[in-house]
Design an enzyme around this catalytic site. Structure first.
Site, PDB file in Angstrom:
ATOM      1  N   ASP A  81       0.859  -1.185   0.000  1.00  0.00           N
ATOM      2  CA  ASP A  81       0.000   0.000   0.000  1.00  0.00           C
ATOM      3  C   ASP A  81       0.904   1.248   0.000  1.00  0.00           C
ATOM      4  O   ASP A  81       1.903   1.280   0.733  1.00  0.00           O
ATOM      5  CB  ASP A  81      -0.870  -0.056   1.268  1.00  0.00           C
ATOM      6  CG  ASP A  81      -1.928   1.024   1.334  1.00  0.00           C
ATOM      7  OD1 ASP A  81      -2.390   1.482   0.271  1.00  0.00           O
ATOM      8  OD2 ASP A  81      -2.303   1.407   2.464  1.00  0.00           O
ATOM      9  N   HIS A  82       0.568   2.230  -0.793  1.00  0.00           N
ATOM     10  CA  HIS A  82       1.331   3.479  -0.867  1.00  0.00           C
ATOM     11  C   HIS A  82       2.842   3.249  -0.963  1.00  0.00           C
ATOM     12  O   HIS A  82       3.612   3.706  -0.103  1.00  0.00           O
ATOM     13  CB  HIS A  82       1.026   4.393   0.332  1.00  0.00           C
ATOM     14  CG  HIS A  82      -0.367   4.936   0.309  1.00  0.00           C
ATOM     15  ND1 HIS A  82      -0.762   5.960  -0.527  1.00  0.00           N
ATOM     16  CD2 HIS A  82      -1.484   4.574   1.006  1.00  0.00           C
ATOM     17  CE1 HIS A  82      -2.048   6.209  -0.344  1.00  0.00           C
ATOM     18  NE2 HIS A  82      -2.515   5.376   0.573  1.00  0.00           N
ATOM     19  N   GLU A 133      -2.350   5.874  -8.731  1.00  0.00           N
ATOM     20  CA  GLU A 133      -3.141   6.959  -8.120  1.00  0.00           C
ATOM     21  C   GLU A 133      -2.992   8.201  -8.968  1.00  0.00           C
ATOM     22  O   GLU A 133      -1.880   8.652  -9.239  1.00  0.00           O
ATOM     23  CB  GLU A 133      -2.677   7.238  -6.682  1.00  0.00           C
ATOM     24  CG  GLU A 133      -3.409   8.430  -6.048  1.00  0.00           C
ATOM     25  CD  GLU A 133      -3.133   8.589  -4.545  1.00  0.00           C
ATOM     26  OE1 GLU A 133      -3.402   7.656  -3.779  1.00  0.00           O
ATOM     27  OE2 GLU A 133      -2.638   9.656  -4.154  1.00  0.00           O
ATOM     28  N   GLY A 185      -7.590   8.351   7.776  1.00  0.00           N
ATOM     29  CA  GLY A 185      -7.621   8.709   9.204  1.00  0.00           C
ATOM     30  C   GLY A 185      -9.035   8.900   9.718  1.00  0.00           C
ATOM     31  O   GLY A 185     -10.018   8.578   9.046  1.00  0.00           O
ATOM     32  N   HIS A 213      -9.594   4.871  -1.130  1.00  0.00           N
ATOM     33  CA  HIS A 213      -8.877   4.834   0.147  1.00  0.00           C
ATOM     34  C   HIS A 213      -9.711   5.605   1.173  1.00  0.00           C
ATOM     35  O   HIS A 213     -10.667   6.276   0.816  1.00  0.00           O
ATOM     36  CB  HIS A 213      -7.494   5.473  -0.003  1.00  0.00           C
ATOM     37  CG  HIS A 213      -6.505   4.597  -0.708  1.00  0.00           C
ATOM     38  ND1 HIS A 213      -5.182   4.532  -0.369  1.00  0.00           N
ATOM     39  CD2 HIS A 213      -6.648   3.736  -1.743  1.00  0.00           C
ATOM     40  CE1 HIS A 213      -4.549   3.675  -1.154  1.00  0.00           C
ATOM     41  NE2 HIS A 213      -5.426   3.189  -2.001  1.00  0.00           N
TER      42      HIS A 213
HETATM   43  P1  13P Z   1      -8.639   4.644   6.665  1.00  0.00           P
HETATM   44  O1  13P Z   1      -7.679   5.591   7.299  1.00  0.00           O
HETATM   45  O2  13P Z   1      -9.965   5.272   6.389  1.00  0.00           O
HETATM   46  O3  13P Z   1      -8.810   3.389   7.433  1.00  0.00           O
HETATM   47  O4  13P Z   1      -8.033   4.251   5.242  1.00  0.00           O
HETATM   48  C1  13P Z   1      -6.888   3.462   5.164  1.00  0.00           C
HETATM   49  C2  13P Z   1      -6.269   3.590   3.827  1.00  0.00           C
HETATM   50  O5  13P Z   1      -6.832   4.141   2.909  1.00  0.00           O
HETATM   51  C3  13P Z   1      -4.908   3.016   3.666  1.00  0.00           C
HETATM   52  O6  13P Z   1      -4.379   3.252   2.409  1.00  0.00           O
END
Ligand code: 13P
Length: 287
Positions: A81-82, A133, A185, A213
């Site tokens: 992720d990211h 993205e 968040g 996300h």
């Molecule tokens: P949340 O912060 O809404 O849980 O999203 C997590 C996220 O998008 C990780 O890439």
């Protein structure tokens, strides 16, 4: 069963649902997520974010996640992720990740395209799916994501539909993170989702898997509207990861003896499993 994300999202597209992409920053969390997916009989995307490296080094966490995916009775992808640097993406590939997010959205459109395209070439050669993205994900997490320039509203980060199709065409990504109102968040204000924008993106990219996300903390109605608008993967972490803290003080205070740390983890695992199960159910079922 270890699979790549493309297979999972193709099925989600055919059957109008979204697969949960859940960050697992410890063994406790990893077990919570796997057990939730198995109990709900739903596929899941086990995710490791580059920004969590200080808490869960990928060289330790990656093999645990891979073992969990291989043992699972439901299809699981192993996803970075990211991934914000090429070096880290290469590291994930060397550890057997089956899916990566190439996160270069902070660069200009041209540079984002050029860097992502390169990663797509490398990943596709290994059968690994790539999430791109275009537009940027806003964040309510300190130190994560770019600050909003002065005087700008969230829309500054939103995905432009016409450019989204150009980005997908030029890079060859398998799925696309779109920014239209969700935020990483805790939600400080009620989310204002731009559904017209989502529908315009869907029109520009028909049948293409879109990713949202910031999926934890959204209402059921918003979540389902997003799925109906073409969202096929929803990232979920914050509201699960923050759940144990709400209840642990009481659990420890009520214990007759100081609990062992592994007992605290077990308690936390049950709480997080409930949250993960709620998410995978919500993303599939229509109430
Ligand atoms: P949340 O912060 O809404 O849980 O999203 C997590 C996220 O998008 C990780 O890439």
């Amino acid at each position: 069963m270890l699979v790549n994300t493309k297979e999972l999202l193709n099925d989600a597209e055919k059957n109008n649902y979204a697969v949960a992409g859940i960050n697992t920053t410890s063994l406790t969390m990893l077990r919570a997520v796997i057990e939730a997916a198995e109990e709900e009989n739903m596929p899941v995307i086990l995710s490791h974010a580059q920004l969590h490296e200080p808490y869960a080094p990928i060289e330790m966490m990656g093999p645990l996640m891979k073992a969990a995916a291989q043992r699972a009775s439901v299809p699981c992808a192993l996803h970075l992720d990211h991934g914000t640097t090429e070096t880290y993406i290469y590291k994930a590939l060397s550890l057997g990740f089956t899916s990566v997010m190439a996160d270069f959205a902070r660069f200009s459109f041209e540079e984002n395209v050029q860097r992502t395209k390169k990663m797509v070439e490398v990943c596709h050669e290994k059968g690994v799916s790539v999430e791109g993205e275009y537009g940027e994900m806003p964040s309510n997490v300190e130190g994560q994501g770019r600050a909003l320039p002065e005087g700008k509203t969230l829309e500054y980060f939103f995905t432009k539909p016409e450019k989204a199709a150009e980005y997908v065409g030029k890079t060859g990504v398998d799925s696309l993170v779109v920014s239209f109102g969700s935020v990483h968040g805790i939600y400080i204000e009620k989310p204002q989702m731009d559904y017209e924008r989502l529908s315009a993106i869907r029109k520009a990219l028909p049948d293409f898997p879109l990713v949202m996300h910031g999926g934890s903390g959204l209402s059921e109605e918003d979540t389902w509207r997003c799925i109906d608008g073409g969202i096929r993967k929803i990232n979920y972490y914050t509201y699960m990861a923050c759940e144990p803290a709400k209840q642990l003080t009481g659990y420890i205070a009520d214990s007759e003896k100081p609990p062992y740390f592994h007992e605290i983890c077990e308690y936390a695992r049950e709480l997080m499993k409930e949250k993960a199960a709620y998410a995978v159910r919500l993303f599939k079922n229509r109430g």
